[in-house]
Design a protein around this motif. Structure first.
Motif, short mmCIF file in Angstrom:
data_model
loop_
_atom_site.label_atom_id
_atom_site.label_comp_id
_atom_site.label_asym_id
_atom_site.label_seq_id
_atom_site.Cartn_x
_atom_site.Cartn_y
_atom_site.Cartn_z
N UNK B 175 0.80 -1.22 0.00
CA UNK B 175 0.00 0.00 0.00
C UNK B 175 0.84 1.28 0.00
N UNK B 177 2.36 1.94 -2.52
CA UNK B 177 2.39 2.24 -3.95
C UNK B 177 1.01 2.61 -4.46
N UNK B 178 0.36 3.50 -3.73
CA UNK B 178 -0.89 4.12 -4.18
C UNK B 178 -0.61 5.60 -4.42
N UNK B 179 -1.41 6.19 -5.30
CA UNK B 179 -1.21 7.59 -5.65
C UNK B 179 -1.47 8.49 -4.45
N UNK B 180 -0.65 9.51 -4.32
CA UNK B 180 -0.87 10.53 -3.29
C UNK B 180 -0.73 11.89 -3.96
N UNK B 181 -1.60 12.84 -3.61
CA UNK B 181 -1.58 14.15 -4.27
C UNK B 181 -0.22 14.83 -4.20
N UNK B 195 3.78 7.77 -6.07
CA UNK B 195 3.27 6.91 -5.00
C UNK B 195 3.52 7.52 -3.63
N UNK B 248 -3.87 9.08 1.46
CA UNK B 248 -3.83 7.86 0.65
C UNK B 248 -4.59 6.72 1.33
N UNK B 251 -8.45 6.59 0.92
CA UNK B 251 -8.96 5.93 -0.28
C UNK B 251 -9.04 4.42 -0.11
#
Lengths: 314, 314
Positions: B175, B177-181, B195, B248, B251
């Protein structure tokens, strides 16, 4: 046999389904038809705004119409998919959005069961859609699946080991509400900011186009989709929406490691102008360990929820 | 009784564990100790760079040391947690990072089993850490859990219905490697960009501070953490890292709907300067339907993986 019902914000759709034929036929809408899985189909406008009893009455009438001439003892029961967060153990709507005002708190299973004299189970429509795609569509044979349904909002569902992940509060699958880079600061329908729904759902794509070009799109997403071949701005808006969603989904694939990602909903129906950039965004964000994940378009369209709902009764 | 082993990039740690006592005691490190769950504990440097056989030899020696004087027939087996993606059905390392070079392809269960004459099971250390926290730590009694382990990287694990979600390729739980603003465009250790690991892991927080202030931090995160009370720049870097991770994680909570989120790892040990902004970021991004999710600090520290590994053998 079982009845599947989908109660949506515009229409309530239903079918009398031969569950064995549904699971035995070839996958996809044609396979379902060829297998004779759908014995009867019907729909009626959802009487939105007339209160939950009116919605349940309309659903009950639809069930009665679908079962006309069929002996009740040959029918296992009724499954319902509907918008909102649904406690699938009790068949009660826990919360709902403005699409179905007043729907929260409705005991769908009990209320429809009393009206039609059959056992009823209910679940969220993200879940019933994935159950349908799993039984007879794009997810057949897959044991772990992430479904993203992209329409006026972005919803979805998760499956692992062939079983839905429903979550601790029956709320799993709200994958439109994950952070996306392009969405920073953009208000989302849920009240938060920065979620992918705010940049990748149908209305968001139209808004992106209008903001970038200053051109209104009275025909909405359908009009914009028709223009992608000739209007570079339209193509870009659709592509940007797809790419943002792909980037967000990559994070979910890295976290959840599903075998398959299924993309459905009206926005996915645009096809390659949306799904190619989506796939690019997805593949660009994947860890090496999950790069073999498959991506597929949903195969059953709006029938998926009705068919999946029928499997709830099986 | 079972042996738990954690093979990490610096040390290999192990314990002889009374599984019944582990599960019966009060939760947390003190509870584990008070229950007498840890019968013996030992560690040895991991001989990184000497090849997989050397690592397995070192682990086997540790097992032998832990079992000295204990009749083998009283020991159920050995469980191993280790870095990399591990096929828990065969106990083989599928892929590994530079932390354990040459580790990919190692048959940990078979190789260690042959060396110590006991049944061996192996899993990724994110999974064994969550198993440990679930058996005797912050996640005890919870059936669906998201664990984020924040250190030199960000890993984690997922549990639903009291069972680990291992994923289609044994790779679930990545986790970080999830998109973060805040991470848009920032290169991640995995080769992709954007990520959350790239802005919220320990080294990223230190880099954020150095970039913002021009001040080097020779003592790394530990030094930076010690400065948060007096240096507003240090406090800001730590807070920004926490907040990004919280956004992150929101989500993931919206998608997976866990009962509980557990935050562990060395960065979480900073405490409130990191976890308060994390919680703020998390709560700000949650859908109403999942707002009752609980957030907890991991309770077992680096013992969690060893204890969880022991439960694999149970």
């Amino acid at each position: 046999m079982a009845v599947g019902i989908d109660i949506g914000g515009t229409k309530t759709a239903g079918a009398l389904v031969d569950l064995a034929a549904l699971r035995a036929g070839a996958a996809g809408a044609d396979g379902v038809r060829a297998a004779g899985a759908v014995l009867r189909q019907a729909r009626t406008p959802t009487p939105v705004g007339e209160g939950p009893d009116a919605l349940l009455d309309a659903a009950a009438e639809l069930v009665a119409r679908l079962l006309e001439g069929t002996p009740r003892d040959r029918v296992r029961g009724v499954g319902v998919g509907t918008g909102g967060v649904v406690d699938s153990t009790t068949g009660t709507v826990l919360s709902a959005t403005s699409v179905l005002p007043g729907w929260a708190g409705t005991e769908v299973a009990a209320g429809l069961g009393a009206r039609c004299g059959l056992p009823v189970r209910a679940d969220g429509d993200g879940n019933t859609t994935l159950l349908g795609e799993h039984a007879a569509g794009a997810a057949r044979g897959a044991s772990s699946v992430l479904l993203a349904a992209v329409g006026t909002g972005i919803g979805g569902a998760l499956m692992t080991g062939g079983t839905l992940v429903r979550g601790a509060r029956h709320a799993a699958g709200h994958l439109g509400h994950v952070a996306a880079p392009d969405a920073a600061g953009v208000p989302c329908s849920c009240g938060a900011r920065g979620h992918v729904e705010a940049v990748s759902c149908g209305p968001a794509i139209v808004r992106r186009y209008t903001e970038a070009t200053g051109t209104a799109v009275p025909g909405g997403l359908r009009e914009l989709a028709a223009r992608t071949g000739t209007d570079p701005g339209a193509a870009r808006a659709v592509a940007d929406g797809g790419r943002s969603l792909g980037v967000a989904l990559a994070g979910l694939v890295n976290t959840f490691d599903p075998e398959l990602v299924v993309i459905g909903g009206g926005v996915a129906d645009i096809g390659a102008p949306f799904t190619d950039p989506l796939e690019e965004g997805l593949r660009g964000g994947l860890l090496p360990a999950v790069r073999t994940v498959r991506l597929a378009r949903a195969a059953l369209g709006s029938d998926a929820s009705v068919l999946g709902a029928a499997t709830l009764a099986g």
